[in-house]
Design an enzyme around this catalytic site. Structure first.
Site, PDB file in Angstrom:
ATOM      1  N   ASP A   8     -22.217 -45.979 -13.121  1.00 44.62           N
ATOM      2  CA  ASP A   8     -22.976 -46.695 -12.091  1.00 44.62           C
ATOM      3  C   ASP A   8     -21.953 -47.380 -11.185  1.00 44.62           C
ATOM      4  OD1 ASP A   8     -22.093 -48.976 -13.406  1.00 44.62           O
ATOM      5  OD2 ASP A   8     -24.088 -49.840 -13.699  1.00 44.62           O
ATOM      6  N   HIS A   9     -22.423 -48.263 -10.317  1.00 46.23           N
ATOM      7  CA  HIS A   9     -21.530 -48.961  -9.384  1.00 46.23           C
ATOM      8  C   HIS A   9     -20.505 -49.831 -10.114  1.00 46.23           C
ATOM      9  CE1 HIS A   9     -25.098 -51.318 -10.218  1.00 46.23           C
ATOM     10  NE2 HIS A   9     -24.427 -52.422  -9.945  1.00 46.23           N
ATOM     11  N   CYS A  65     -20.089 -48.087 -17.128  1.00 49.71           N
ATOM     12  CA  CYS A  65     -20.848 -49.052 -16.311  1.00 49.71           C
ATOM     13  C   CYS A  65     -20.070 -50.360 -16.379  1.00 49.71           C
ATOM     14  CB  CYS A  65     -22.306 -49.168 -16.768  1.00 49.71           C
ATOM     15  SG  CYS A  65     -22.572 -49.896 -18.392  1.00 49.71           S
ATOM     16  N   THR A  67     -20.204 -52.980 -18.340  1.00 47.90           N
ATOM     17  CA  THR A  67     -19.777 -53.284 -19.712  1.00 47.90           C
ATOM     18  C   THR A  67     -19.634 -52.037 -20.585  1.00 47.90           C
ATOM     19  OG1 THR A  67     -22.086 -53.436 -20.361  1.00 47.90           O
ATOM     20  CG2 THR A  67     -21.000 -55.499 -19.711  1.00 47.90           C
ATOM     21  N   HIS A  98     -14.740 -40.600 -37.296  1.00 47.30           N
ATOM     22  CA  HIS A  98     -15.916 -40.851 -38.135  1.00 47.30           C
ATOM     23  C   HIS A  98     -17.226 -40.422 -37.494  1.00 47.30           C
ATOM     24  CE1 HIS A  98     -13.865 -44.136 -40.828  1.00 47.30           C
ATOM     25  NE2 HIS A  98     -13.156 -43.026 -40.737  1.00 47.30           N
ATOM     26  N   ASN A  99     -17.378 -40.676 -36.185  1.00 42.16           N
ATOM     27  CA  ASN A  99     -18.671 -40.402 -35.520  1.00 42.16           C
ATOM     28  C   ASN A  99     -18.659 -39.097 -34.747  1.00 42.16           C
ATOM     29  OD1 ASN A  99     -18.076 -43.704 -34.501  1.00 42.16           O
ATOM     30  ND2 ASN A  99     -19.448 -43.231 -36.185  1.00 42.16           N
ATOM     31  N   ARG A 109     -15.827 -53.411 -15.981  1.00 45.96           N
ATOM     32  CA  ARG A 109     -15.562 -54.822 -15.695  1.00 45.96           C
ATOM     33  C   ARG A 109     -14.978 -55.553 -16.893  1.00 45.96           C
ATOM     34  NH1 ARG A 109     -21.483 -55.505 -12.886  1.00 45.96           N
ATOM     35  NH2 ARG A 109     -20.941 -54.626 -10.849  1.00 45.96           N
ATOM     36  N   ARG A 132     -17.392 -36.542 -45.739  1.00 44.26           N
ATOM     37  CA  ARG A 132     -18.562 -37.429 -45.838  1.00 44.26           C
ATOM     38  C   ARG A 132     -19.092 -37.806 -44.460  1.00 44.26           C
ATOM     39  NH1 ARG A 132     -14.096 -40.534 -46.231  1.00 44.26           N
ATOM     40  NH2 ARG A 132     -14.086 -42.669 -45.402  1.00 44.26           N
ATOM     41  N   HIS A 133     -18.216 -37.781 -43.449  1.00 50.63           N
ATOM     42  CA  HIS A 133     -18.650 -38.138 -42.090  1.00 50.63           C
ATOM     43  C   HIS A 133     -19.531 -37.047 -41.485  1.00 50.63           C
ATOM     44  CE1 HIS A 133     -16.076 -41.565 -42.385  1.00 50.63           C
ATOM     45  NE2 HIS A 133     -15.026 -40.793 -42.630  1.00 50.63           N
TER      46      HIS A 133
HETATM   47  C1  RB5 Z   1     -24.813 -53.617 -13.296  1.00 47.90           C
HETATM   48  O1  RB5 Z   1     -24.752 -54.816 -12.638  1.00 47.90           O
HETATM   49  C2  RB5 Z   1     -24.568 -53.809 -14.779  1.00 47.90           C
HETATM   50  O2  RB5 Z   1     -25.698 -54.385 -15.359  1.00 47.90           O
HETATM   51  C3  RB5 Z   1     -24.238 -52.506 -15.431  1.00 47.90           C
HETATM   52  O3  RB5 Z   1     -23.098 -51.967 -14.850  1.00 47.90           O
HETATM   53  C4  RB5 Z   1     -23.945 -52.532 -16.923  1.00 47.90           C
HETATM   54  O4  RB5 Z   1     -22.983 -53.487 -17.242  1.00 47.90           O
HETATM   55  C5  RB5 Z   1     -25.114 -52.539 -17.810  1.00 47.90           C
HETATM   56  O5  RB5 Z   1     -25.024 -52.485 -19.036  1.00 47.90           O
END
Ligand code: RB5
Length: 143
Positions: A8-9, A65, A67, A98-99, A109, A132-133
């Protein structure tokens, strides 16, 4: 090997950096957007990357994104996707061992670029351990 990238942005700048990093390694990249820092909705892009993996259009994916949380939730809604959000090299190693994560999620960010590239390289260069995984991954895939 084809890798789909999507953001996303909030993840756009880091997604572009990951794309350049992969292209430099002669890896084929499918860019599913977004194309700017203009506001968009992360579920759209997480879903697109998940579907690219599920449909076999790409072997692996990287989603970003702000986070990494929202877009990883979206990618994991697609059957067959195992998307791991990683904030350290250790997590990148373990999410492959493992995954057998087929999509890596990063926070644009929250994780600075040099660390993000180390995370990408570690995830790409680590092998799934199986054993096991495998049983646990099979359980995930049946959900
Ligand atoms: C966008 O502002 C923000 O919510 C998105 O990039 C993300 O962090 C969501 O989980």
């Amino acid at each position: 090997m084809k890798i789909a990238v999507a953001s996303d942005h909030g993840g756009y700048v880091l997604k572009e950096a990951v794309k350049a990093h992969l292209i430099e390694k002669n890896i084929e990249v499918i860019d599913l957007g977004t194309d700017s820092e203009g506001s968009v909705d992360y579920p759209t892009f997480g879903k697109a990357c998940g579907e690219a993996i599920a449909d076999g259009k790409a072997d692996l994916g990287v989603v970003v994104c702000g986070t990494g949380i929202g877009i990883s939730i979206a990618a994991n809604k697609v059957k067959g996707v195992r998307c791991g959000l990683c904030t350290s090299v250790e997590m990148a190693r373990l999410t492959k061992q493992h995954n057998n994560a087929n999509i890596l999620a990063l926070g644009g960010r929250t994780t600075e670029e040099n660390l993000a590239m180390e995370i990408v390289d570690t995830w790409l260069n680590t092998e799934f351990e199986g054993g096991r995984h495998q049983r646990r991954v099979d359980m995930l895939d049946q959900m």
